[in-house]
Design an enzyme around this catalytic site. Structure first.
Site, PDB file in Angstrom:
ATOM      1  N   VAL A 102       0.734  -1.139  -0.158  1.00 53.00           N
ATOM      2  CA  VAL A 102      -0.197  -0.079   0.041  1.00 53.00           C
ATOM      3  C   VAL A 102       0.869   1.428  -0.010  1.00 53.00           C
ATOM      4  CG1 VAL A 102      -0.448   0.247   2.518  1.00 53.00           C
ATOM      5  CG2 VAL A 102      -1.984   0.879   1.140  1.00 53.00           C
ATOM      6  N   ALA A 279       5.362  -5.557   7.168  1.00 51.53           N
ATOM      7  CA  ALA A 279       4.040  -5.661   6.366  1.00 51.53           C
ATOM      8  C   ALA A 279       4.075  -4.686   5.449  1.00 51.53           C
ATOM      9  CB  ALA A 279       2.950  -4.934   7.490  1.00 51.53           C
ATOM     10  N   ASP A 280       3.335  -5.200   4.262  1.00 46.74           N
ATOM     11  CA  ASP A 280       3.136  -4.693   2.970  1.00 46.74           C
ATOM     12  C   ASP A 280       1.646  -3.940   3.052  1.00 46.74           C
ATOM     13  OD1 ASP A 280       5.273  -5.206   0.498  1.00 46.74           O
ATOM     14  OD2 ASP A 280       5.269  -6.733   2.342  1.00 46.74           O
ATOM     15  N   ARG A 281       0.791  -4.603   3.647  1.00 49.68           N
ATOM     16  CA  ARG A 281      -0.535  -3.479   3.956  1.00 49.68           C
ATOM     17  C   ARG A 281      -1.144  -4.286   5.255  1.00 49.68           C
ATOM     18  NH1 ARG A 281      -4.176  -1.228  -0.034  1.00 49.68           N
ATOM     19  NH2 ARG A 281      -2.792  -1.756  -1.521  1.00 49.68           N
ATOM     20  N   ALA A 289      -1.063  -8.216   5.333  1.00 51.09           N
ATOM     21  CA  ALA A 289      -0.367  -8.959   4.370  1.00 51.09           C
ATOM     22  C   ALA A 289       1.070  -8.538   4.379  1.00 51.09           C
ATOM     23  CB  ALA A 289      -0.775  -8.064   3.008  1.00 51.09           C
TER      24      ALA A 289
END
Length: 416
Positions: A102, A279-281, A289
């Site tokens: 995100v 974390a990526d999102r 995610a």
């Protein structure tokens, strides 16, 4: 540009000459080489190919690539004038390079927001350029400052947790993928907490009854970011670590937490007390995610926390906190649950082949080779990320001094 000196600087931006270079992470740890990013298309390719990776880092590279492209355009004397619409189209294109993370979308959407005060047919000029430049510089500087705060906040959470458990002696931390200086502007998120914790809680300087003894980075198949990148950073920082395969986690935790079992070929037996991931999102309810394999780690931690093993005398050793570390820019309050996160799928060949340099008997690096490791032509599923349910997450550490934990109903409140 190449150098033989190891560095943990993943992004080099020359603020005076408006030049952007990134460390080609596909060549690590055997070769340290920087590649120029001259425009948005270069950034798209580098992000897509994972020459730069890590949610904060790709957002920064994306923003700086816009600065470089607009700067180069303004230096040209030809009549090919670019409009606000042209730039918006390029931003939308760049967002598609890594859809799950995100941070990239947030950064580029912020730039699009800056452009909204102009008409689509307006020609890009110095005023617009300066606004984009200022935004990108702030993004970089704030990310670095926030990473250091994440490290400090994570350290405090670790100290408070172990003190509350009345834990004494050495402990270990496990992590996955790469979440350090190579994935951010510097210091790192999950690896930043590890770095801050090791600095404060070494055996010879800890003011507590416990100390950080060892780190276990997971290999992180199929792209091996843990093996290639996290070990590179830990080795550079001289933090004690042992690399493990992703499928060794349960066995290692069980062995290290049982006083009656002695690890084989491991010279210490500090129990794993924390699994810290990036974390990526992170969505509104706390579902997260992150790199594929993160969900698996959370289920393993949950097993040891709830299993019959905790009736033994070593129950305290088997209590493992699962921590997500990320800047607040990674929190996506517009997405309700993890079911709504788009998961990027990577090419099949990343799973069926291994790419790396040929090493001779003395360890000297030779040409880069691609080696097949699976039956040709088979069906392959290769998601880059998985989603860890918030139920399996103990805390979310950001730059905010308040560490997010769940309420009595088991829910996170992530309102910024």
């Amino acid at each position: 540009m190449s150098t033989t000196t190891r560095t943990l600087q993943a992004i080099k931006f020359d603020r005076d000459n408006i030049k952007l270079e990134i460390l080609d992470q596909l060549l690590l740890p055997y070769s340290t080489s920087y590649i120029p990013i001259n425009n948005i298309e270069d950034a798209f390719k580098a992000i897509k190919l994972m020459q730069v990776r890590g949610a904060p880092a790709i957002a920064i590279v994306g923003a700086f690539s816009v600065v470089v492209e607009v700067s180069n355009y303004l230096k040209q004397s030809d009549s090919n004038q670019k409009t606000i619409k042209n730039l918006n189209d390029s931003l939308n294109y760049l967002i598609t390079s890594r859809p799950t993370a995100v941070n990239l979308a947030n950064a580029l959407n912020d730039i699009k927001q800056l452009l909204q005060k102009y008409n689509e047919t307006d020609i890009i000029g110095e005023k617009i350029y300066q606004q984009i430049y200022d935004y990108a510089i702030t993004l970089y500087d704030e990310d670095l400052a926030n990473n250091k705060k994440i490290g400090e906040n994570g350290l405090k959470y670790i100290i408070d947790t172990l003190t509350e458990q009345n834990f004494k002696g050495p402990f270990s931390i496990m992590t996955i993928c790469n979440t350090g200086s190579l994935a951010t502007s510097g210091h790192g998120t999950a690896l930043g907490i590890i770095r801050s914790t090791y600095q404060a809680l070494q055996k010879n300087n800890s003011k507590q009854d416990f100390w950080l003894d060892h780190i276990y980075p997971c290999e992180t198949r199929p792209y091996n970011q843990g093996a290639k990148l996290t070990t590179y950073e830990l080795d550079y920082e001289q933090i004690p670590f042992t690399l493990i395969c992703d499928n060794m986690v349960s066995s290692l935790i069980n062995t290290l937490s049982d006083d009656n079992k002695k690890p084989i070929k491991i010279d210490q037996s500090a129990p794993v007390k924390f699994i810290i991931v990036g974390a990526d999102r992170i969505v509104e309810n706390g579902d997260t995610a992150n790199k594929i394999g993160t969900f698996q780690l959370s289920t393993i931690a949950n097993f040891f926390n709830t299993n019959r093993f905790n009736t033994t005398a070593t129950a305290t050793n088997k209590q493992i906190k699962f921590i997500v570390a990320a800047p607040k820019t990674t929190i996506d309050l517009n997405t309700k649950t993890g079911d709504d996160i788009v998961i990027e799928e990577r090419p099949a060949n990343e799973l069926t082949t291994l790419v790396g340099p040929l090493l001779n008997e003395s360890g000297k690096v030779g040409e880069k080779l691609t080696v097949g490791i699976a039956t040709p032509g088979i069906s392959v599923w290769n998601p880059a990320f998985d989603v860890t349910p918030h139920e399996l997450i103990d805390s979310i550490v950001t730059e905010d001094p308040h560490v997010f934990t769940k309420d009595k109903n088991g829910e996170f409140n992530l309102i910024k």
